[in-house]
Structures are given as structure tokens and as C-alpha cells.
Motif scaffolding. Sequence first.
Motif, mmCIF file in Angstrom:
data_model
loop_
_atom_site.group_PDB
_atom_site.id
_atom_site.type_symbol
_atom_site.label_atom_id
_atom_site.label_comp_id
_atom_site.label_asym_id
_atom_site.label_seq_id
_atom_site.Cartn_x
_atom_site.Cartn_y
_atom_site.Cartn_z
ATOM 1 N N LYS A 1 0.996 -1.158 0.079
ATOM 2 C CA LYS A 1 -0.257 0.096 -0.115
ATOM 3 C C LYS A 1 0.780 1.311 0.148
ATOM 4 N N PRO A 2 0.489 2.397 -0.501
ATOM 5 C CA PRO A 2 -0.882 2.667 -1.349
ATOM 6 C C PRO A 2 -0.934 1.993 -2.891
ATOM 7 N N GLY A 3 -1.781 1.843 -3.357
ATOM 8 C CA GLY A 3 -1.864 1.281 -4.630
ATOM 9 C C GLY A 3 -1.308 2.314 -5.829
ATOM 10 N N ARG A 4 -1.326 3.377 -5.533
ATOM 11 C CA ARG A 4 -0.872 4.353 -6.283
ATOM 12 C C ARG A 4 0.812 4.372 -6.507
ATOM 13 N N ILE A 5 1.411 4.134 -5.394
ATOM 14 C CA ILE A 5 2.866 4.160 -5.405
ATOM 15 C C ILE A 5 3.106 2.625 -5.968
ATOM 16 N N ARG A 6 2.490 1.428 -5.641
ATOM 17 C CA ARG A 6 2.565 0.396 -6.262
ATOM 18 C C ARG A 6 2.748 0.250 -7.746
ATOM 19 N N GLU A 7 1.629 1.090 -8.101
ATOM 20 C CA GLU A 7 1.750 1.358 -9.775
ATOM 21 C C GLU A 7 2.792 2.079 -10.142
ATOM 22 N N ILE A 8 3.298 3.028 -9.482
ATOM 23 C CA ILE A 8 4.281 3.850 -10.026
ATOM 24 C C ILE A 8 5.694 3.018 -10.049
ATOM 25 N N ILE A 9 6.010 1.939 -8.967
ATOM 26 C CA ILE A 9 6.952 1.191 -8.983
ATOM 27 C C ILE A 9 7.079 0.169 -10.032
ATOM 28 N N LYS A 10 5.490 -0.440 -10.387
ATOM 29 C CA LYS A 10 5.554 -1.334 -11.172
ATOM 30 C C LYS A 10 5.903 -0.710 -12.603
ATOM 31 N N GLU A 11 5.496 0.669 -13.080
ATOM 32 C CA GLU A 11 5.781 1.160 -14.345
ATOM 33 C C GLU A 11 7.419 1.284 -14.501
#
Length: 311
Positions: A291-301
Motif C-alpha cells: 500500500k498505497p496502490g498509487r505507489i505500487r503502480e508507480i514502482i511497477k511502471e
Amino acid sequence: MKINRLLAIVVILLNRKKISAVELAEKFEVSVRTIYRDVEAINMAGIPIASKQGNNGGFYILDNYKISHQFLTLEDMISIVEALKNINGVLNDKNVEIAMEKVKSIIPCNKKDTVDLYFKRIFIDTLPWGFKRSENENIKYKIIYDALQYNRYISFNYRNTKGEYIFRKVEPVTLVFKGFSWYIFSFCTLRKDYRIFKLSRIDGLKALDEKIYKFRISYGEYIKADDSKKVSTKLSLKFSEKVKYRIQDYFDEDEMTFLEDGNVIVNTEVIEDNWVYSMILSYGEYVEVLKPGRIREIIKEKCKKVSNMYK
């Protein structure tokens, strides 16, 4: 000034058994003849300095001349000298060196061996493993430190995050060491506001003759005001047991939950910026953002972009 030199000579002589006129002349960048005149002036002031001729000769203060050290404990003296020693390791400043000599001179003779042993046991190095300080960096420290001492502007070309160099003229306020890097906290005349510049991104640094007459807020006041504007983000990370030693060095114990499989959950609060993303990425495959999902997506990209580079 002559009076400062005379005081410094007295302090050095109090702290050493003997020192030659040549060594004193080199230290203060004056002639040997000037040193002899200084010693004569000190003697006339009532401080007994004698001299010894020969290869091992030099000036020395008579043993019965004492300075009271009752206002400082031994621990106080060690702490002061240790702090000054580490400051001078960066700045190589004669005033700091003289201050060290002053404090050392009032350490009781029967405690000097204990103090010397202490300094052999402790050494503070501000550089990460595998790095060495360049001569260019030492020059930068000296230029900025002198500008701070004499209230002078400095100018330089500063490399931003896009790799572009922008000319800056600033009022230096404080040299700051943070996170294995040196910074200069300044008032920027271009932006008309306070800015923090990383020394490694500075090029063409110059001290200007123009004097600063304005009073600026301290670095501590600036950080306190700046932190009050920032909103923290709750961050939950799952670490592999393979990097447990690293996270135990970095995060507080009350932020960590140890799982039965050896993995560790860290729940913390951070100010979200590029530094946070870099910190997470530095753990590679041994960390997962929960968590949070926003940072999870940033790291994924960011991971995708790195992976695409190696295809």
C-alpha cells in the motif's frame, strides 16, 4: 591579526612539549623573524616561554604555567575535540585546528594517554563504502566555508534533474551534510527564495567580492517550516528475509512485523517524492509495495521501463 596569532602560539605551546620557529612560521605563513618577535611579546606579557637549541630544539612553555580546566569534564573535552576533528577533516581550516589545540591544552597531563587511546578507537568517515573524496569536492567546501565566514555571495552553474546547467548567484547560509551528501542551504537571487543545492551538481563555483548584509533564517527554521507544509503518506512494504539486515538498519523496530516465513512487513510514513521511489527500487526483487496502490503502480511502471532496457 597579530593578537590572534599570539594567542594561537600560546595554545599550541601549552599542548606540545616543543615546537620549532620554522614550524610555527609555516603554520601561520609568516617569517621566522616574526615568530621570534611574537615569542618575545608573549614573554613580556608574563607567559614564560623558553627555547632549546639543536636538532630536537624549539620553543616550550615552562611546566609550572597552568590553565584551569575545572569548567570542563574530560568527557566534555573529548566530545569537543572529536567534533572539531571531524569538521576539520572536511574544511582543513586553521581556525578549527587552533580551537582543537585550545581544548587539548587544558586536558590534564595524567589523562592525555586516555584521550589519545579514545581517538584511536573512534573514526568518523562521512563517505559511503567504495567512495573517495575528490580534491575538487574539498575545494568546493573551502570556497563555500570561506564565503560563509566573510559573508560573501557565491556563484555557480547548477545542474538540474534534466541535466541542464543554470547560472545561480546565491547568499550561502549553511553547509549541510545529509544522506551521505553535502548541500549548501542558500537564498537564491534568481528564484528570490531559499534553495538547497547539492555540491556534486555544482560547477564553476566562485566566491564573489560582493558582501552580504541581510539576515537570513537558519536551516533549522527553514526545514521546520517546509516540513509543516508536507503531507506524509502511509506506506506498507513487504521485504524478503534476505534483506532483513538492511531494513533493521534503516527502519524503527516498532514499524516492523516479522512473519513466520522470515519475511518482514514494514508500515511507515514518508514524504512521497522521487527519493522514496529510489529507496524502494534499491531493494530490487526483495521488496513488494503493498500500500498505497498509487505507489505500487508507480514502482511497477518503473520496473517495466528498466526491464525493457534489457530486452
